[in-house]
Design a protein around this motif. Sequence first.
Motif, short mmCIF file in Angstrom:
data_model
loop_
_atom_site.label_atom_id
_atom_site.label_comp_id
_atom_site.label_asym_id
_atom_site.label_seq_id
_atom_site.Cartn_x
_atom_site.Cartn_y
_atom_site.Cartn_z
N VAL A 110 7.13 18.26 29.22
CA VAL A 110 7.21 18.63 30.64
C VAL A 110 5.80 18.93 31.15
O VAL A 110 4.91 19.33 30.38
CB VAL A 110 8.12 19.84 30.89
N LEU A 111 5.61 18.77 32.45
CA LEU A 111 4.34 19.14 33.06
C LEU A 111 4.25 20.66 33.20
O LEU A 111 5.26 21.34 33.42
CB LEU A 111 4.21 18.53 34.45
N GLY A 112 3.03 21.19 33.08
CA GLY A 112 2.81 22.60 33.34
C GLY A 112 3.04 22.91 34.82
O GLY A 112 2.92 22.03 35.68
N GLU A 113 3.37 24.15 35.13
CA GLU A 113 3.65 24.53 36.51
C GLU A 113 2.42 24.31 37.39
O GLU A 113 1.34 24.83 37.10
CB GLU A 113 4.08 26.00 36.57
N GLY A 114 2.58 23.53 38.44
CA GLY A 114 1.47 23.27 39.36
C GLY A 114 0.35 22.44 38.76
O GLY A 114 -0.74 22.37 39.33
N ALA A 115 0.63 21.74 37.65
CA ALA A 115 -0.44 21.05 36.92
C ALA A 115 -1.09 19.95 37.75
O ALA A 115 -2.32 19.80 37.73
CB ALA A 115 0.11 20.47 35.62
N LEU A 116 -0.31 19.19 38.49
CA LEU A 116 -0.89 18.07 39.24
C LEU A 116 -1.80 18.55 40.35
O LEU A 116 -2.89 18.00 40.56
CB LEU A 116 0.21 17.17 39.80
N ARG A 117 -1.37 19.56 41.10
CA ARG A 117 -2.22 20.10 42.16
C ARG A 117 -3.51 20.67 41.58
O ARG A 117 -4.60 20.46 42.13
CB ARG A 117 -1.46 21.18 42.93
N LYS A 118 -3.40 21.38 40.48
CA LYS A 118 -4.58 21.98 39.86
C LYS A 118 -5.52 20.89 39.32
O LYS A 118 -6.74 20.98 39.47
CB LYS A 118 -4.16 22.92 38.73
N GLN A 119 -4.95 19.87 38.67
CA GLN A 119 -5.80 18.80 38.14
C GLN A 119 -6.48 18.02 39.25
O GLN A 119 -7.63 17.60 39.11
CB GLN A 119 -5.00 17.86 37.23
N TRP A 120 -5.75 17.82 40.35
CA TRP A 120 -6.37 17.12 41.47
C TRP A 120 -7.53 17.93 42.04
O TRP A 120 -8.60 17.38 42.35
CB TRP A 120 -5.36 16.82 42.57
N ALA A 121 -7.37 19.24 42.16
CA ALA A 121 -8.45 20.09 42.65
C ALA A 121 -9.66 20.01 41.72
O ALA A 121 -10.81 19.95 42.17
CB ALA A 121 -7.97 21.53 42.78
N CYS A 122 -9.40 19.98 40.42
CA CYS A 122 -10.50 19.83 39.44
C CYS A 122 -11.19 18.49 39.63
O CYS A 122 -12.43 18.40 39.60
CB CYS A 122 -9.95 19.94 38.02
N HIS A 123 -10.39 17.45 39.83
CA HIS A 123 -10.95 16.12 40.03
C HIS A 123 -11.85 16.09 41.26
O HIS A 123 -12.97 15.56 41.22
CB HIS A 123 -9.82 15.10 40.19
N GLU A 124 -11.40 16.66 42.36
CA GLU A 124 -12.17 16.68 43.60
C GLU A 124 -13.49 17.43 43.43
O GLU A 124 -14.50 17.07 44.02
CB GLU A 124 -11.35 17.31 44.72
N SER A 125 -13.47 18.49 42.60
CA SER A 125 -14.69 19.28 42.40
C SER A 125 -15.73 18.54 41.56
O SER A 125 -16.90 18.90 41.58
CB SER A 125 -14.34 20.61 41.74
N CYS A 126 -15.30 17.50 40.84
CA CYS A 126 -16.19 16.77 39.93
C CYS A 126 -16.72 15.47 40.50
O CYS A 126 -17.75 14.97 40.05
CB CYS A 126 -15.47 16.46 38.62
N GLY A 127 -16.01 14.87 41.43
CA GLY A 127 -16.43 13.57 41.93
C GLY A 127 -15.54 12.46 41.39
O GLY A 127 -14.82 12.62 40.41
N GLY A 128 -15.64 11.30 42.02
CA GLY A 128 -14.67 10.24 41.83
C GLY A 128 -14.60 9.60 40.46
O GLY A 128 -13.55 9.12 40.08
N GLU A 129 -15.67 9.51 39.70
CA GLU A 129 -15.64 8.75 38.45
C GLU A 129 -15.39 9.61 37.23
O GLU A 129 -15.46 9.13 36.10
CB GLU A 129 -16.96 7.98 38.28
N VAL A 130 -15.10 10.88 37.41
CA VAL A 130 -14.87 11.80 36.30
C VAL A 130 -13.38 11.84 35.95
O VAL A 130 -12.53 11.90 36.84
CB VAL A 130 -15.38 13.22 36.64
N ILE A 131 -13.06 11.79 34.67
CA ILE A 131 -11.69 11.91 34.18
C ILE A 131 -11.47 13.37 33.82
O ILE A 131 -12.06 13.87 32.85
CB ILE A 131 -11.44 11.00 32.97
N THR A 132 -10.66 14.08 34.59
CA THR A 132 -10.41 15.49 34.32
C THR A 132 -9.16 15.64 33.46
O THR A 132 -8.24 14.84 33.54
CB THR A 132 -10.23 16.29 35.62
N TYR A 133 -9.17 16.68 32.63
CA TYR A 133 -8.00 16.92 31.78
C TYR A 133 -7.84 18.41 31.55
O TYR A 133 -8.78 19.20 31.70
CB TYR A 133 -8.10 16.16 30.46
N GLY A 134 -6.61 18.79 31.20
CA GLY A 134 -6.30 20.19 30.98
C GLY A 134 -5.92 20.48 29.54
O GLY A 134 -6.15 19.67 28.64
#
Length: 231
Positions: free
Chosen positions: A116-140
């Motif tokens: 299962v996905l963690g609670e709010g995981a997609l919103r949090k990962q997207w925020a991390c992605h935005e803070s890093c820039g487009g070509e970065v692969i973010t992970y939790g």
Amino acid sequence: MPTLLQTVCESILAPGGLSLDDLEPLVGELSVGDVDNSAPFVAECLLSIVAQAVPVEVVVVDDGSTDDTVAVVRDLALKEVQIVQLETNLGACHARNVGWRAATSEFIKFLDADDVLGEGALRKQWACHESCGGEVITYGAEGRLDGEADYPTTLLDAQMPPETAVRLLLRGRLQTSLPLHRKAHLAQVGGFDERLKGHQEWNLHIRLAAEGFRFQSFDVEAVKRREHTSP
């Protein structure tokens, strides 16, 4: 000229050596992989996805199930879900490749049917992605549904040189369901290597890093894994 991956492998073997509200959909494909005889778990998996409070497109790839997995998915009647049924089980790599290629979205998140996905995981990962820039692969991080401690995960930083990231990935651990991928990145490296029967995510992440894509870890519980004995 040797490739970056060849150079790093040789050195290791050598002695000493946008806003969320504007996105539709945010993530293209979530429940992809060995969705095979997962009837007891697949409903919880899918409900954890649609509960994320972000727009999603979910591609469920049924990898030749012989139980009522597909019936369970259909009974849920979730508008975000489309089902792709494979007549022959050709393994997780093939199923995941079918899934991300069928998705229409820019971003891809893999999730096996018994996790299962963690609670709010997609919103949090997207925020991390935005803070890093487009070509970065973010992970939790990776948790467990039985409440035990998180699994250790290799920690990478986007500022690392590519050769450092490849070295750490060669020696480390980064599970399939943790990163948020761009579909274009997966297409550039050809997705999962379908010749492999195991460690396919290890192979994929190393090839992405060798291609120059940067990885960044964040303190976000991306997924909860289930430990059980397969039927």
